[in-house]
Design a protein around this motif. Structure first.
Motif, short mmCIF file in Angstrom:
data_model
loop_
_atom_site.label_atom_id
_atom_site.label_comp_id
_atom_site.label_asym_id
_atom_site.label_seq_id
_atom_site.Cartn_x
_atom_site.Cartn_y
_atom_site.Cartn_z
N ASN A 1 37.95 -1.83 10.82
CA ASN A 1 37.34 -3.11 11.54
C ASN A 1 38.32 -3.85 12.36
O ASN A 1 39.55 -3.11 12.61
N GLU A 2 38.13 -4.75 13.23
CA GLU A 2 39.11 -5.48 13.93
C GLU A 2 40.40 -6.09 13.12
O GLU A 2 41.63 -5.80 13.61
N ASN A 3 40.29 -6.30 11.86
CA ASN A 3 41.19 -6.91 11.11
C ASN A 3 42.05 -6.03 9.98
O ASN A 3 43.07 -6.32 9.72
N GLN A 4 41.19 -5.01 9.49
CA GLN A 4 42.02 -4.25 8.47
C GLN A 4 41.05 -2.90 8.19
O GLN A 4 40.19 -2.57 8.88
N GLN A 5 41.94 -2.21 7.50
CA GLN A 5 41.17 -0.94 6.85
C GLN A 5 40.76 -1.36 5.53
O GLN A 5 41.08 -1.95 4.70
N PHE A 6 39.74 -0.67 5.12
CA PHE A 6 39.04 -0.59 3.96
C PHE A 6 38.22 0.48 3.57
O PHE A 6 37.81 1.36 4.44
N GLU A 7 37.52 0.68 2.36
CA GLU A 7 37.04 1.83 2.01
C GLU A 7 35.65 1.23 1.45
O GLU A 7 35.56 0.35 0.41
N ILE A 8 34.61 2.16 1.23
CA ILE A 8 33.18 2.06 0.81
C ILE A 8 33.16 3.29 -0.09
O ILE A 8 33.21 4.45 0.23
N ARG A 9 32.83 3.12 -1.42
CA ARG A 9 32.17 4.20 -2.20
C ARG A 9 30.93 4.93 -1.52
O ARG A 9 29.93 4.31 -1.31
N LEU A 10 30.90 6.03 -1.35
CA LEU A 10 29.82 6.70 -0.78
C LEU A 10 28.55 6.54 -1.36
O LEU A 10 27.49 6.41 -0.57
N ASP A 11 28.50 6.30 -2.61
CA ASP A 11 27.10 6.03 -3.17
C ASP A 11 26.43 4.54 -2.88
O ASP A 11 25.72 4.24 -3.28
N LYS A 12 27.41 3.86 -2.26
CA LYS A 12 27.06 2.50 -1.91
C LYS A 12 26.42 2.37 -0.52
O LYS A 12 25.69 1.57 -0.05
N LEU A 13 26.45 3.57 0.48
CA LEU A 13 26.05 3.54 1.61
C LEU A 13 24.34 3.80 1.50
O LEU A 13 24.03 4.50 0.79
N ARG A 14 23.66 2.97 2.52
CA ARG A 14 22.30 3.11 2.41
C ARG A 14 21.80 3.87 4.04
O ARG A 14 21.04 4.86 4.02
N VAL A 15 22.57 3.40 4.91
CA VAL A 15 22.12 3.93 6.42
C VAL A 15 23.49 3.65 7.23
O VAL A 15 24.17 2.65 7.05
N ILE A 16 24.02 4.75 7.81
CA ILE A 16 24.80 4.75 8.91
C ILE A 16 24.13 5.04 10.51
O ILE A 16 23.59 5.97 10.54
N THR A 17 24.54 4.18 11.36
CA THR A 17 24.29 4.39 12.60
C THR A 17 25.21 4.61 13.66
O THR A 17 25.98 3.50 13.77
N PRO A 18 25.62 5.77 14.27
CA PRO A 18 26.70 5.54 15.23
C PRO A 18 26.41 4.77 16.38
O PRO A 18 25.20 5.15 16.94
N LEU A 19 27.51 4.03 16.83
CA LEU A 19 27.10 3.14 17.99
C LEU A 19 27.78 3.93 19.30
O LEU A 19 27.67 3.41 20.31
N ASN A 20 28.49 5.08 19.33
CA ASN A 20 29.11 5.59 20.44
C ASN A 20 27.91 6.35 21.06
O ASN A 20 26.97 7.24 20.78
N LYS A 21 28.15 6.18 22.40
CA LYS A 21 27.47 7.06 23.49
C LYS A 21 27.40 8.45 23.56
O LYS A 21 28.80 8.90 22.82
N ASN A 22 26.35 9.41 23.32
CA ASN A 22 26.32 10.73 23.15
C ASN A 22 27.01 11.17 21.74
O ASN A 22 27.50 12.20 21.67
N ALA A 23 26.74 10.43 20.69
CA ALA A 23 27.15 10.77 19.47
C ALA A 23 26.23 12.11 19.04
O ALA A 23 25.08 12.13 19.47
N SER A 24 26.62 12.83 18.26
CA SER A 24 26.13 13.84 17.79
C SER A 24 25.00 13.95 16.80
O SER A 24 24.30 14.78 16.38
N PHE A 25 24.78 12.73 16.52
CA PHE A 25 23.79 12.55 15.40
C PHE A 25 23.42 11.13 15.76
O PHE A 25 23.89 10.09 16.11
N GLY A 26 22.07 10.89 15.20
CA GLY A 26 21.28 9.35 15.02
C GLY A 26 21.76 8.59 13.64
O GLY A 26 22.68 8.89 13.06
N CYS A 27 20.60 7.89 13.46
CA CYS A 27 20.73 7.04 12.27
C CYS A 27 20.32 8.18 11.04
O CYS A 27 19.67 8.86 10.95
N ILE A 28 21.24 7.76 9.95
CA ILE A 28 21.15 8.68 8.85
C ILE A 28 20.91 7.75 7.57
O ILE A 28 21.83 6.87 7.32
N THR A 29 19.67 8.06 6.57
CA THR A 29 19.72 7.35 5.54
C THR A 29 20.17 8.10 4.42
O THR A 29 20.00 9.29 4.37
N PHE A 30 21.02 7.36 3.55
CA PHE A 30 21.53 8.05 2.26
C PHE A 30 20.53 7.87 1.21
O PHE A 30 20.51 8.46 0.18
#
Length: 86
Positions: A57-86
């Motif tokens: 992010n703006e301030n630092q690098q950090f990590e998230i354990r994958l099984d803690k993810l619920r949803v990711i949504t790319p904000l980039n224009k023309n991303a190759s996928f949309g909202c993904i629910t884990f």
């Protein structure tokens, strides 16, 4: 308390790898309800077999354990996928 790691579905790994390869800026929602925006950098597997997504992010690098993810949504224009629910 640290809960045992629950591996995610292999298909979901593909979306994370694409996000990292293109350094997508992601809107991320975690299982505990937290929301934030960060850029996907890479994934890693710890010696304990836990898997993580490294983010920036703006301030630092950090990590998230994958099984803690619920949803990711790319904000980039023309991303190759949309909202993904884990």
């Amino acid at each position: 308390m640290h809960s045992p790691y629950q591996p995610i579905n292999c298909d979901l790994h593909d979306y994370l790898e694409i996000a990292c390869m293109h350094h997508y800026r992601l809107n991320i929602e975690l299982n505990d309800g937290q929301h934030f925006v960060a850029t996907a950098i890479t994934t890693r597997t710890a010696s304990s077999k836990e898997e993580f997504l490294l983010l920036q992010n703006e301030n630092q690098q950090f990590e998230i354990r994958l099984d803690k993810l619920r949803v990711i949504t790319p904000l980039n224009k023309n991303a190759s996928f949309g909202c993904i629910t884990f």
